[in-house]
Design an enzyme around this catalytic site. Structure first.
Site, PDB file in Angstrom:
ATOM      1  N   CYS A 129       0.654  -1.355  -0.088  1.00 38.46           N
ATOM      2  CA  CYS A 129       0.075   0.045  -0.065  1.00 38.46           C
ATOM      3  C   CYS A 129       0.761   1.190   0.101  1.00 38.46           C
ATOM      4  O   CYS A 129       0.534   2.219  -0.655  1.00 38.46           O
ATOM      5  CB  CYS A 129      -0.902  -0.017   1.076  1.00 38.46           C
ATOM      6  SG  CYS A 129      -0.202  -0.339   2.672  1.00 38.46           S
ATOM      7  N   ARG A 237       5.463   3.246  11.870  1.00 33.00           N
ATOM      8  CA  ARG A 237       4.364   3.005  12.404  1.00 33.00           C
ATOM      9  C   ARG A 237       3.766   4.120  13.340  1.00 33.00           C
ATOM     10  O   ARG A 237       4.677   4.527  14.171  1.00 33.00           O
ATOM     11  CB  ARG A 237       3.957   1.838  13.152  1.00 33.00           C
ATOM     12  CG  ARG A 237       2.613   1.189  13.362  1.00 33.00           C
ATOM     13  CD  ARG A 237       1.756   0.898  12.141  1.00 33.00           C
ATOM     14  NE  ARG A 237       2.487  -0.453  11.566  1.00 33.00           N
ATOM     15  CZ  ARG A 237       1.948  -1.069  10.200  1.00 33.00           C
ATOM     16  NH1 ARG A 237       1.463  -0.458   9.594  1.00 33.00           N
ATOM     17  NH2 ARG A 237       2.530  -2.308  10.224  1.00 33.00           N
ATOM     18  N   HIS A 244      -2.006   6.330   5.241  1.00 29.87           N
ATOM     19  CA  HIS A 244      -0.513   6.104   5.333  1.00 29.87           C
ATOM     20  C   HIS A 244      -0.252   7.646   4.807  1.00 29.87           C
ATOM     21  O   HIS A 244      -0.631   8.125   3.661  1.00 29.87           O
ATOM     22  CB  HIS A 244       0.035   5.194   4.276  1.00 29.87           C
ATOM     23  CG  HIS A 244      -0.176   4.028   4.803  1.00 29.87           C
ATOM     24  ND1 HIS A 244      -0.603   3.582   6.170  1.00 29.87           N
ATOM     25  CD2 HIS A 244       0.241   2.460   4.375  1.00 29.87           C
ATOM     26  CE1 HIS A 244      -0.539   2.141   6.372  1.00 29.87           C
ATOM     27  NE2 HIS A 244      -0.010   1.536   5.179  1.00 29.87           N
TER      28      HIS A 244
END
Length: 339
Positions: A129, A237, A244
């Site tokens: 992704c 993270r 994102h």
């Protein structure tokens, strides 16, 4: 319009559920629908187009009569079942890491390299992704002036790990709000994620990079079809549920201005420029949730090098980076008569 029998493998997961939503929203021509999952969640129910389905256990013979398989149940499951599905006449669009770097499997972001779908032999890979959202605004720049080097730092949502990590973030946050010095349970992510950032996504390779970082390096080169691009990544993270974000620095082969970059990106399909910092206008993860577009802001010339461009890229990782990309692949295959 021709209709297709479609299965979603991993139908109970976050990406699987998003795939079903996108199929509905895109009005994809589904004839028969089959939700599948591994032993852990088979037997649960899901709803698709107003009808409730019991999720069946995915097995080697599950794909008879299925024409399109959207796989998102983990690399081990895809390794076990994708080839079996192809034998039964199913075209597999795989959202796991299993086939991405297989030289016989095209790795596709349709707006960027949809032409490579013609090479498929039954399996098409969906990129990571974080890679998918980055290559979209980079493609028009690459085509215009070339790219020598990319330096990317990511700020990736917990949903990239899975729904358990999102729950863990919320539980940790709740516990720390009640008692700031509380010792919180850490199970799914490497360290506490609430009120923290973790500079590790996936395991570490021998060279000190994580597998996530190496995925971005290798997948970007494959999608842009240029092994000469120098690329380095740091993936982090952050305590965000969905969306994102990436800070991307590129060194182009020829000089290009920030204004020219904005104009190029603004014309590229499914990419939106949101860039007026003086007025506080730039994209954030909250802005992209549930959206199909990739958003780009903070576009500026790098003051440290002659041919440098900086930008900030934000996208819904479950949707643009996974579910939507898979359905766009299927739509492109339909349009090109490949399915």
């Amino acid at each position: 319009m021709k209709k297709f029998n479609v299965c979603v493998l991993g139908a109970t997961g976050m990406v699987g559920k998003e795939m079903m939503r996108v199929l509905e929203e895109q009005d994809f021509p589904v004839d028969q629908f089959l939700p599948l999952a591994s032993e852990r969640t088979a037997g649960q129910t899901v709803t698709f187009k107003g009808k409730e389905y019991t999720v069946e256990l995915a097995q080697p013979d599950s794909f008879k009569g299925i024409q399109i398989g959207l796989f998102s149940a983990g690399a081990k499951v895809s390794k076990l079942l994708a080839s079996e599905a192809v034998k039964q006449g199913c075209v597999v669009i795989d959202n796991t890491s299993e086939f991405r770097m297989d030289p016989n499997v095209p790795l596709i972001v349709p707006e960027v390299n949809g032409h490579a779908l013609k090479q498929h032999k039954g399996i098409i890979a969906n990129p990571n992704c974080s890679t998918a959202q980055m290559v979209l605004p980079l493609k028009p720049i690459y085509d215009a002036v070339g790219i020598e080097r990319i330096v990317v730092s990511t700020y990736q949502a917990t949903s990239g790990w899975g729904k358990e990590a999102v729950v863990e973030m919320y539980e940790q946050t709740k516990a720390l709000l009640a008692k700031p010095n509380a010792k919180v349970a850490v199970k799914y992510l490497p360290k506490q994620i609430a009120f923290n950032v973790i500079p590790q996504i996936d395991s570490f390779a021998d060279n000190g990079y994580t597998k996530e970082e190496l995925k971005m390096v290798n997948e970007t080169r494959k999608i842009l079809e240029d092994e000469t691009i120098r690329l380095t990544a740091t993936t982090v993270r952050v305590p965000v549920a969905v969306g994102h974000a990436e800070s991307v620095n590129i060194q182009t082969r020829e000089k290009i201005s920030a204004a020219q970059v904005r104009a190029l990106i603004a014309k590229f399909p499914t990419v939106n420029v949101v860039d007026d910092p003086a007025k506080g206008i730039y994209p954030t993860p909250i802005d992209c949730v549930g959206k199909n577009e990739t958003f780009v802001g903070r576009i500026r010339e790098d003051i440290s090098q002659p041919n440098g461009i900086e930008m900030w890229i934000v996208s819904d990782n479950l949707r643009r980076g996974a579910a939507l990309n898979a359905i766009l692949i299927a739509e492109r295959m339909m349009a090109d008569g490949l399915i």
